[in-house]
Motif scaffolding. Structure first.
Motif, short mmCIF file in Angstrom:
data_model
loop_
_atom_site.label_atom_id
_atom_site.label_comp_id
_atom_site.label_asym_id
_atom_site.label_seq_id
_atom_site.Cartn_x
_atom_site.Cartn_y
_atom_site.Cartn_z
N PRO A 157 -93.74 44.76 -118.29
CA PRO A 157 -94.27 44.43 -119.61
C PRO A 157 -93.30 44.85 -120.70
N LYS A 158 -93.29 44.14 -121.79
CA LYS A 158 -92.41 44.47 -122.92
C LYS A 158 -93.17 45.34 -123.92
N ASP A 159 -92.48 46.34 -124.46
CA ASP A 159 -93.08 47.24 -125.43
C ASP A 159 -92.89 46.78 -126.87
N TRP A 160 -91.70 46.24 -127.17
CA TRP A 160 -91.37 45.85 -128.53
C TRP A 160 -91.79 44.41 -128.75
N LEU A 161 -92.87 44.22 -129.51
CA LEU A 161 -93.35 42.87 -129.80
C LEU A 161 -92.62 42.34 -131.03
N HIS A 162 -91.94 41.23 -130.86
CA HIS A 162 -91.17 40.64 -131.95
C HIS A 162 -90.93 39.16 -131.66
N LEU A 163 -90.54 38.45 -132.68
CA LEU A 163 -90.17 37.05 -132.56
C LEU A 163 -88.79 36.91 -133.19
N SER A 164 -87.81 36.57 -132.40
CA SER A 164 -86.43 36.49 -132.88
C SER A 164 -86.19 35.21 -133.67
N LEU A 165 -85.59 35.37 -134.84
CA LEU A 165 -85.14 34.23 -135.63
C LEU A 165 -83.68 33.93 -135.33
#
Length: 178
Positions: free
Chosen positions: A120-128
C-alpha cells in the motif's frame, strides 16, 4: 506476467481540468514522466500476477469497498494543497478512510501465483509533472495555477489497471467512491 495496480482517479470537473493541463503542458514543454499515466492517485505499488488472477483481485477490491462503505466520509478524498517542488508538481491528497480500505485489500488479496507482497502507498498525491528540466518548472507552475482549481467539483473512482508491455493501459474495474 502483466503489471497490475490500484489507483483512485478523479471524475468530473477536476478531471477535465487535469486533462486540459496534461494536454497544454505537453504542447508547451514537451512530455514529462507524468504524461505516461492518466491523472491518478497511486494506492498500491505495481505487482505482477498471471492474467487469470485478475477477477479474484477485482472481487476482493469490491468486497473491501463494501466493507468500508458505511464509514466512507464525504468527500472520500480531500485535496489539501497544490504543491510545487523543484522536481515535482502535484496535488496533495488526504484520506485515512481510503488508506484503511486499501490496507484491507492488501491484506485479503492472496494469490499463490503472485511472487511479491502487495504494497500500500502512504503518500496520497496526484502528480501534475515530474522529470522535467529546471527551465520548465516556472511555465509548468504558471499553467497549473491557471488551469487547475484544486477544489473543483470531483468524484473519485477506485480503478484496477493493467499496464501492458507497450505501456498502454487496460482498466479491469471502476468502482465509484462518491
Amino acid at each position: 506476467m502483466p503489471k497490475l495496480i490500484v489507483y483512485a482517479c478523479p471524475v468530473g470537473e477536476l478531471a477535465e481540468q487535469l486533462e486540459t493541463y496534461f494536454s497544454k503542458s505537453r504542447l508547451a514543454c514537451g512530455p514529462n514522466q507524468a504524461h505516461q499515466y492518466m491523472p491518478h492517485c497511486t494506492l498500491t505499488g505495481f505487482f505482477e500476477d498471471v492474467p487469470s488472477s485478475v477477477p479474484k483481485y477485482t472481487q476482493v477490491l469490491e468486497r473491501s469497498l463494501k466493507r468500508y462503505r458505511r464509514s466512507q466520509p464525504a468527500p472520500p478524498v480531500d485535496v489539501t494543497a497544490m504543491t510545487f517542488r523543484d522536481d515535482w508538481h502535484g496535488l496533495e491528497l488526504s484520506s485515512e478512510w481510503l488508506k484503511k480500505l486499501v490496507l484491507d485489500f492488501v491484506c485479503t488479496a492472496t494469490s499463490p501465483t503472485r511472487k511479491t507482497p502487495l504494497r500500500p502507498k502512504d503518500w496520497l498525491h496526484l502528480s501534475l509533472a515530474y522529470g522535467f528540466t529546471a527551465d520548465q518548472a516556472a511555465p509548468l507552475k504558471t499553467l497549473a495555477q491557471e488551469v487547475v482549481y484544486p477544489h473543483a467539483a470531483t468524484s473519485w473512482e477506485l480503478r484496477f489497471y493493467q499496464q501492458n508491455p507497450d505501456s498502454s493501459w487496460l482498466c479491469h474495474q471502476r468502482l465509484k467512491l462518491a
